[in-house]
Design an enzyme around this catalytic site. Structure first.
Site, PDB file in Angstrom:
ATOM      1  N   GLY A 268       0.805  -1.228   0.000  1.00 54.99           N
ATOM      2  CA  GLY A 268       0.000   0.000   0.000  1.00 54.99           C
ATOM      3  C   GLY A 268       0.834   1.272   0.000  1.00 54.99           C
ATOM      4  N   ALA A 269       1.771   1.345   0.942  1.00 54.10           N
ATOM      5  CA  ALA A 269       2.561   2.565   1.077  1.00 54.10           C
ATOM      6  C   ALA A 269       3.694   2.309   2.062  1.00 54.10           C
ATOM      7  CB  ALA A 269       1.686   3.702   1.594  1.00 54.10           C
ATOM      8  N   GLU A 305       0.320   5.900   7.447  1.00 52.85           N
ATOM      9  CA  GLU A 305       1.740   6.189   7.194  1.00 52.85           C
ATOM     10  C   GLU A 305       2.173   7.416   7.981  1.00 52.85           C
ATOM     11  OE1 GLU A 305       3.068   3.739   5.883  1.00 52.85           O
ATOM     12  OE2 GLU A 305       1.256   2.902   4.991  1.00 52.85           O
TER      13      GLU A 305
HETATM   14  N1  B3K Z   1       5.602  -0.550   6.724  1.00 52.27           N
HETATM   15  C1  B3K Z   1       5.089  -0.748   5.393  1.00 52.27           C
HETATM   16  C2  B3K Z   1       5.051  -2.169   4.973  1.00 52.27           C
HETATM   17  C3  B3K Z   1       6.325  -2.705   4.499  1.00 52.27           C
HETATM   18  C4  B3K Z   1       6.149  -4.099   3.940  1.00 52.27           C
HETATM   19  C5  B3K Z   1       7.447  -4.733   3.589  1.00 52.27           C
HETATM   20  N2  B3K Z   1       7.231  -6.024   2.962  1.00 52.27           N
HETATM   21  C6  B3K Z   1       3.739  -0.139   5.229  1.00 52.27           C
HETATM   22  C7  B3K Z   1       2.949   0.008   6.453  1.00 52.27           C
HETATM   23  O1  B3K Z   1       2.596  -0.909   7.142  1.00 52.27           O
HETATM   24  O2  B3K Z   1       2.675   1.120   6.801  1.00 52.27           O
HETATM   25 ZN    ZN Z   2       2.216   0.271   8.852  1.00 52.50          ZN
END
Ligand code: B3K
Ligand code: ZN
Length: 878
Positions: A268-269, A305
């Site tokens: 997603g982001a 995010e």
């Molecule tokens: N932290 C990222 C996800 C990363 C995934 C890596 N395979 C997006 C989120 O959860 O905000």
């Molecule tokens: Zn996250």
């Protein structure tokens, strides 16, 4: 990462690094096929590390150009380099500068991890272990460092150069067509939060002033031509920033906050510090191409995010086993944000539907793992519904147990105590314990013990004694690696509903800790006696879905219908409806004629027309459980065709029985003159479309005409897509024309065509696989873009239950085939698809044989499997 002998990484093996990286200075000389990365690390030996101990840095698929220490090139024998590792045998001093030059190819990087090109835009994705695909580093979350990044690129093709933190310098590189920008991030961070973007992008900007008066420049960068589709994401960002100040006391901490939307993105982001990178699906919206659900998704992901800035970035994870520390908590925060912005009960229902449809199947199958796992082979496989959504439920339970004030005190202490740390779940829980003088050790089992607890409740009323006795029992089935389960600490919010619909008060209670409307179930079995109950109540248990458990109710159908009509807890009104629908559907699947069906349908009609209820709530209330949800409920020897037949027949029956009701609601709905994505308008559209879908299910001539007209007259994507789905799923007259009209209108908008692909993937078909193969040839589809794959293949696996679980095994064979194919280019996407095998053990013998053979075929294939796919397939077969 490709490896025959993937290592099992274990939490118990955690050790600090022997060296500390204080500062990182990076120079990127961007070229599409040969980007040079010059990394200068300021390192010092950690106290306790032996002098001269080797320095071992991670790499993945790297080409080393040169390596030097304190300005002097290293002799060949002084280091060992492979694409996966750089080892400096004996660093010469306690403090030194390591200068490493690597070369990478962004153009051929189809894994979309590390530095890659998406539609001519350079971008990065480093979580979890992508930074090691850029340069050699301690690529782990507990190594926090201050980053300065210089980006050099062609001026014409890359006028925009973005990095983490604040802009520090920029200019032309004399005598060339190139320019540079320098970005400095003052906040020490792990490498997974590093990001860089370069390209020819359009930008929308706003100014924001934080609660304490600091100005922040907000920018959203998109591919040119998309700049008029960013209003909603900017609005969502500003509301998120204000909300976090108000509700959690958290302010933003840099001069700029940049968001970039790219079209090729695995998930997603990503919350990179000061430079969030998004899948464009979660940024771009206008009424013609985005549905109400898209608008909600954008609001949620933008908020999520942004909220990571404190829960994830300022306080990060010690190692990846602690992933839920940032993800579960941040999902909880984004859920709370949306609840405050919209309708709380409706949001709760939506979140529980998501949890039950994604996390429950995971937790009741071979891929079950604790919210905080203790081992993995490929961390990317553990960005799961369990870590995210069940993780959020655990935070929610802490709030339920401690109350809003106690929860806030614990959060404040967490921010104060751990700002700048790489923390653990133990650290997090300790803050709530210390701030509230409460022992959460029993509660903490939720983080370690996997599986969905089943709770059974049996009540009896003693009229003479005026007591109501509730026998409660909990049981959690064995899950992989955990044969014996201890009882959980389960907070159960409840009410004893009296004959007029009001909750009855009790005078005293024994057998459990009960505080007001909250009961603590802490043992395998507990008998709770409420005194002073004047009349026979109907128990309403697990209000607000106060714990992620499966409640096995022994309530009669009449009592469920009573709750459906009278419970003061809207969540449980919805739940009663769902429970009844599920029970009826299971009986119908088994070929039985369920008792109480007509009474239920009548009650459903009342709910649909109940003006005291939110439109969106009524829309959800009318929604039948999905075929997968029914399959999960049946649990074993599942025949998906029987479920599909029963569900179709029941939809039709409801559609016919309540035809006039649905038509009345449909006709009477007043819609705003111009489109607005607000919750009220979206709720009205949802209810209207739900009515339309039942009318469509009735398959009358009138309903086909009505649905086609709804499609033709739609002035927004929600209505257009909703009506198209009804036409296609119920194969109504006009379905093919509508598909063509949709395609003609949206052929140049990839995100809109994704909707077309996913509807087409769900269409009933004699030969579903042949239909999907044809769709993969459509110009709107591409094997190179994850969104297209999620739309078509994901749409098929998740939305076409009959096709995927076809008794002849063709769906399983196809999944094996595309898993192998995708694994060659993008292992993360391949393993995400392969996870659809996760429910195979629940199927009937005929299907199990086929699924097992398909899984084995993946393992036996004549190609090297990624760790990602191999781990999922092995877990499924275990
Ligand atoms: N932290 C990222 C996800 C990363 C995934 C890596 N395979 C997006 C989120 O959860 O905000
Ligand atoms: Zn996250």
């Amino acid at each position: 990462m490709r490896s025959e002998t993937a290592q099992l990484i274990k939490l118990e093996d955690y050790k600090e690094t022997p060296y500390v990286i204080e500062n990182v200075s990076l120079v990127f000389k961007l070229q599409p096929e040969a980007t040079e990365v010059i990394s200068t690390l300021t390192l010092f030996r950690r106290e306790g590390t032996e002098t001269g101990a080797p320095l071992e840095l991670d790499g993945d698929d790297l080409t080393l150009v040169s390596v030097a220490i304190d300005g002097a090139a290293l002799a060949e024998e002084a280091y060992e380099a492979s694409p996966e590792k750089l080892v400096v045998q004996t660093p010469p001093a306690d403090t030194f500068k390591l200068e490493v030059v690597t070369r990478v190819n962004p153009t051929t990087n189809t894994k979309l991890e590390g530095l890659y090109l998406s539609q001519g835009i350079y971008c990065t994705q480093c979580e979890a272990e992508g930074f090691r695909r850029i340069t050699y580093y301690y690529d782990r979350p507990d190594v926090l460092s201050v980053f300065t990044t210089r980006i050099e690129a062609d001026k014409v093709t890359n006028p925009i150069l973005l990095g983490n933190g604040n802009p520090q310098d920029a200019g032309d590189i004399e005598g060339t067509d190139r320019h540079f920008a320098v970005w400095h991030d003052p906040h020490p961070k792990p490498a997974y939060l590093f990001a860089l973007v370069a390209g020819d992008l359009a930008c929308t900007s706003e100014k924001y002033t934080t609660a304490s008066g600091k100005p922040v420049d907000l920018n959203i960068y998109v591919e040119k031509g998309n700049e008029d589709r960013t209003d909603w994401s900017m609005d969502s960002l500003i509301r998120s920033m204000r909300w976090d100040e108000k509700v959690f006391g958290r302010e933003y901490d840099l001069e700029v906050f940049n968001i970039v939307a790219v079209s090729a993105f695995n998930m997603g982001a990503m919350e990179n510090k000061g430079l969030n990178i998004f899948n464009d699906k979660y940024i771009l919206a206008d009424s013609d191409t985005a549905t109400d659900m898209d608008y909600e998704g954008i609001e949620t992901v933008v908020a999520h995010e942004y909220f990571h800035n404190w829960t994830g970035n300022r306080i990060t994870c010690r190692e990846w086993f602690q992933l839920c520390l940032k993800e579960g908590l941040t999902v909880f925060r984004d859920q709370e944000f949306s609840s405050d912005e919209r309708s709380r009960p409706v949001k709760r229902i939506a979140d529980v539907i998501r949890l039950k449809s994604r996390q429950f199947p995971e937790d009741q199958g071979p891929l079950s793992h604790p919210v905080r796992p203790t081992e993995y082979k490929e961390i990317n496989n553990f960005y799961t519904a369990t870590v995210y959504d069940k993780g959020a439920e655990l935070v929610r339970m802490i709030k339920t147990i401690l109350g809003a004030d106690g929860f806030r005190k614990g959060m404040d202490l967490y921010f104060e105590r751990h700002d700048g740390d790489a923390s653990t779940i133990e650290d997090f829980l300790k803050c709530f314990e210390d701030a509230n003088q409460q022992d959460l050790s029993h509660f903490s089992l939720w983080y370690h013990q996997s599986g969905t607890p089943f709770v059974k409740a049996n009540g009896s009323y003693d009229e003479a004694a005026k007591t109501y006795t509730l026998d409660l029992e909990q049981n959690t089935a064995a899950t992989p690696g955990q044969d014996e389960k201890k009882p959980f600490f389960i907070p159960i919010r409840f009410g004893l509903v009296g004959p007029n619909g009001d909750d009855l008060a009790y005078t005293s209670v024994e057998g459990a800790h009960v505080d007001g409307d909250l009961l603590h179930l802490t043992e395998d079995k507990q008998t709770v006696v409420f005194h002073g109950i004047g009349s026979k109540p109907v128990p309403s248990l697990l209000r607000e879905f106060s714990a992620p458990v499966k409640l096995e109710s022994t309530l009669s159908r009449e009592d469920q219908i009573f709750l459906m009509r009278h419970d003061i807890d809207p969540f449980n009104r919805w739940q009663a409806t769902q429970t009844l629908m599920t029970e009826l559907l299971i009986e119908l699947t088994n070929g039985e004629e369920p008792a109480g069906k007509d009474a239920f349908i009548e009650a459903l009609g009342h709910m649909a027309e109940d003006k005291n209820l939110d439109h969106a709530f009524r829309g959800f209330g009318l929604m039948l459980p999905s075929e997968q949800a029914i399959a999960l409920e049946i649990g074993k020897d599942v025949d998906t065709d029987a479920i599909g037949d029963a569900r179709d027949a029941f939809s039709k029956e409801i559609g016919k029985a309540l035809y006039d009701t649905f038509k009345r609601i449909y006709d009477a709905m007043e819609m705003p003159a111009t489109f607005s994505p607000d919750a009220l308008s979206a709720g009205k559209r949802a209810l209207k479309l739900r009515c339309l879908s039942y009318l469509g299910a009735a398959q009358t001539e009138e309903s086909a005409v009505l649905t086609k007209a709804h499609f033709d007259n739609a002035d927004n994507m929600t209505d257009r897509m909703g009506a198209l789905t009804v036409l296609v799923i119920w194969q109504l007259a006009g379905a093919q024309d509508a598909l063509k009209a949709f395609e003609a209108r949206h052929k140049d908008t990839a995100l809109a065509m994704d909707k077309w692909l996913s509807i087409a993937a769900r269409a009933p078909s004699e030969d579903a696989i042949a239909a999907i193969r044809t769709l993969t040839e459509h110009p709107a589809f591409s094997w190179d873009n994850p969104n297209r794959i999620y739309a078509l293949i994901g749409g098929f696996l998740g939305g076409n239950t009959r096709g995927f679980h076809a008794a002849d095994g063709s769906g399983y064979d196809y999944l094996a085939e595309i898993t192998l194919q995708l694994d060659k280019t993008n292992p993360q996407v391949a393993s995400r698809m392969a996870k659809s095998f996760g429910t195979w053990k629940n199927m009937n013998a005929e299907r199990r044989v086929k699924a097992e053979a398909a899984l084995k075929r993946i393992l036996a294939a004549d190609q090297q499997l990624s760790t990602d796919v191999k781990e999922i397939v092995e877990l499924c077969l275990d």
